[in-house]
Design an enzyme around this catalytic site. Structure first.
Site, mmCIF file in Angstrom:
data_model
loop_
_atom_site.group_PDB
_atom_site.id
_atom_site.type_symbol
_atom_site.label_atom_id
_atom_site.label_comp_id
_atom_site.label_asym_id
_atom_site.label_seq_id
_atom_site.Cartn_x
_atom_site.Cartn_y
_atom_site.Cartn_z
ATOM 1 N N GLU A 37 -7.498 2.116 -6.799
ATOM 2 C CA GLU A 37 -8.293 1.817 -5.608
ATOM 3 C C GLU A 37 -9.761 1.561 -5.947
ATOM 4 O O GLU A 37 -10.259 1.959 -7.011
ATOM 5 C CB GLU A 37 -8.177 2.989 -4.613
ATOM 6 C CG GLU A 37 -8.977 2.881 -3.319
ATOM 7 C CD GLU A 37 -8.603 1.687 -2.422
ATOM 8 O OE1 GLU A 37 -8.790 0.546 -2.866
ATOM 9 O OE2 GLU A 37 -8.178 1.920 -1.274
ATOM 10 N N ARG A 80 -0.818 9.067 -5.457
ATOM 11 C CA ARG A 80 -0.248 8.658 -4.167
ATOM 12 C C ARG A 80 0.524 7.341 -4.285
ATOM 13 O O ARG A 80 1.552 7.167 -3.644
ATOM 14 C CB ARG A 80 -1.327 8.570 -3.090
ATOM 15 C CG ARG A 80 -2.459 7.572 -3.349
ATOM 16 C CD ARG A 80 -3.543 7.747 -2.272
ATOM 17 N NE ARG A 80 -4.658 6.826 -2.387
ATOM 18 C CZ ARG A 80 -5.749 7.034 -3.114
ATOM 19 N NH1 ARG A 80 -5.851 8.140 -3.851
ATOM 20 N NH2 ARG A 80 -6.742 6.158 -3.099
ATOM 21 N N ARG A 125 0.860 -1.187 0.000
ATOM 22 C CA ARG A 125 0.000 0.000 0.000
ATOM 23 C C ARG A 125 0.898 1.240 0.000
ATOM 24 O O ARG A 125 1.984 1.243 0.571
ATOM 25 C CB ARG A 125 -0.893 0.023 1.235
ATOM 26 C CG ARG A 125 -1.879 1.178 1.241
ATOM 27 C CD ARG A 125 -2.646 1.264 2.554
ATOM 28 N NE ARG A 125 -3.558 2.410 2.546
ATOM 29 C CZ ARG A 125 -4.149 2.891 3.623
ATOM 30 N NH1 ARG A 125 -3.925 2.353 4.814
ATOM 31 N NH2 ARG A 125 -4.957 3.934 3.525
ATOM 32 N N HIS A 126 0.421 2.292 -0.618
ATOM 33 C CA HIS A 126 1.129 3.580 -0.665
ATOM 34 C C HIS A 126 1.352 4.152 0.743
ATOM 35 O O HIS A 126 0.726 3.724 1.723
ATOM 36 C CB HIS A 126 0.324 4.586 -1.496
ATOM 37 C CG HIS A 126 -1.057 4.812 -0.945
ATOM 38 N ND1 HIS A 126 -1.310 5.634 0.141
ATOM 39 C CD2 HIS A 126 -2.260 4.280 -1.289
ATOM 40 C CE1 HIS A 126 -2.597 5.622 0.424
ATOM 41 N NE2 HIS A 126 -3.196 4.797 -0.434
ATOM 42 N N GLY A 127 2.199 5.165 0.820
ATOM 43 C CA GLY A 127 2.440 5.862 2.081
ATOM 44 C C GLY A 127 1.246 6.696 2.523
ATOM 45 O O GLY A 127 0.312 6.944 1.757
ATOM 46 N N GLU A 128 1.301 7.131 3.774
ATOM 47 C CA GLU A 128 0.204 7.919 4.346
ATOM 48 C C GLU A 128 -0.034 9.195 3.542
ATOM 49 O O GLU A 128 0.902 9.872 3.131
ATOM 50 C CB GLU A 128 0.540 8.313 5.792
ATOM 51 C CG GLU A 128 -0.575 9.106 6.470
ATOM 52 C CD GLU A 128 -0.136 9.754 7.765
ATOM 53 O OE1 GLU A 128 -0.633 9.338 8.824
ATOM 54 O OE2 GLU A 128 0.717 10.677 7.713
ATOM 55 N N THR A 129 -1.312 9.513 3.346
ATOM 56 C CA THR A 129 -1.699 10.739 2.648
ATOM 57 C C THR A 129 -2.410 11.685 3.609
ATOM 58 O O THR A 129 -2.784 11.319 4.731
ATOM 59 C CB THR A 129 -2.657 10.451 1.478
ATOM 60 O OG1 THR A 129 -3.907 9.991 2.014
ATOM 61 C CG2 THR A 129 -2.075 9.418 0.526
ATOM 62 N N LEU A 130 -2.634 12.901 3.129
ATOM 63 C CA LEU A 130 -3.344 13.904 3.917
ATOM 64 C C LEU A 130 -4.732 13.412 4.306
ATOM 65 O O LEU A 130 -5.153 13.536 5.458
ATOM 66 C CB LEU A 130 -3.447 15.210 3.120
ATOM 67 C CG LEU A 130 -4.177 16.360 3.815
ATOM 68 C CD1 LEU A 130 -3.461 16.775 5.089
ATOM 69 C CD2 LEU A 130 -4.328 17.538 2.858
ATOM 70 N N TRP A 131 -5.444 12.796 3.359
ATOM 71 C CA TRP A 131 -6.799 12.322 3.673
ATOM 72 C C TRP A 131 -6.784 11.101 4.584
ATOM 73 O O TRP A 131 -7.704 10.913 5.367
ATOM 74 C CB TRP A 131 -7.563 12.032 2.383
ATOM 75 C CG TRP A 131 -8.089 13.281 1.727
ATOM 76 C CD1 TRP A 131 -7.752 14.573 2.023
ATOM 77 C CD2 TRP A 131 -9.034 13.357 0.665
ATOM 78 N NE1 TRP A 131 -8.423 15.446 1.205
ATOM 79 C CE2 TRP A 131 -9.217 14.713 0.359
ATOM 80 C CE3 TRP A 131 -9.726 12.407 -0.079
ATOM 81 C CZ2 TRP A 131 -10.085 15.145 -0.639
ATOM 82 C CZ3 TRP A 131 -10.584 12.829 -1.083
ATOM 83 C CH2 TRP A 131 -10.768 14.182 -1.355
ATOM 84 N N ASN A 132 -5.735 10.263 4.488
ATOM 85 C CA ASN A 132 -5.595 9.180 5.469
ATOM 86 C C ASN A 132 -5.532 9.785 6.866
ATOM 87 O O ASN A 132 -6.195 9.321 7.800
ATOM 88 C CB ASN A 132 -4.318 8.376 5.242
ATOM 89 C CG ASN A 132 -4.325 7.536 3.979
ATOM 90 O OD1 ASN A 132 -3.266 7.254 3.436
ATOM 91 N ND2 ASN A 132 -5.488 7.116 3.498
#
Length: 197
Positions: free
Chosen positions: A83, A59, A9-16
């Site tokens: 996704e 992302r 899975r991708h790295g943490e995002t702002l919306w995460n």
């Protein structure tokens, strides 16, 4: 004959961080997400990975690019690794949509239920499975890092693990990695394990 996949899975995002559902929308990686990608690159430096195939969402693409600064492998995109489409829920706070009466069926299990105007967990898992088979057939006996998304991984791995429809499934951690092997003769997947942080 088998093809081995590292599913990440991708790295943490702002919306995460803000606890918003992204789906097929996007938000940028946070500082923590950039660091997670760099750390994952270090953890993946030992396995003999042959190539990276990424979701085209920014992302995932950004995470794959950061990792590839360390690994220097052939890097490409596959549209079916995108996704799950969360329909009307995309961009909404999880705390808001979790009050929906079918939230558990839709988001915490893999069923034929979908968010309003969105994609079912079952359809999402099938899309991902078919993409991996296509990739395996194009690159047999290789080891491939697939950079993708949390919910599509959750749905796919639940079906590989044969989770029952009533099982509540855990969320997939940012830059978490599971390994699965595709057996070309049996045309089936098996879970090999997880790569620990």
């Amino acid at each position: 004959m088998k093809t081995l996949f590292f599913l990440a899975r991708h790295g943490e995002t702002l919306w995460n961080k803000q606890q918003k559902l992204q789906g097929q929308l996007d938000s940028p990686l946070t500082e923590a997400g950039l660091l997670q990608a760099q750390q994952l690159a270090q953890r993946l430096a030992t396995p003999a990975i042959n190539r990276i195939i990424s979701s085209p969402l920014p992302r995932a693409e950004m995470t794959a690019n950061i990792i590839n600064q360390t690994l220097s492998l052939p890097l490409q995109q596959h549209p079916a690794l995108i996704e799950r489409h969360f329909g009307d829920w995309q961009g909404a706070l999880i705390s808001k949509v979790s009050t929906h009466p079918d939230y558990n069926n839709i988001f915490l299990q893999v069923t034929a239920d979908a968010p309003p105007n969105g994609e079912t967990g079952e359809a999402c898992a099938l899309r991902f499975k078919n993409a991996l088979i296509e990739i395996a057939e194009a690159y047999p006996q290789q080891t491939i890092l697939v950079m993708t998304h949390g919910d599509i991984l959750r749905c796919f791995l639940a079906q590989i693990n044969q989770a029952s429809a009533n099982d509540e499934l855990p969320l997939y951690a940012n830059c978490g990695v599971s390994t699965t092997a595709f057996d070309h003769l049996k045309q089936s997947f098996s879970i090999s394990g997880t790569l620990q942080a």
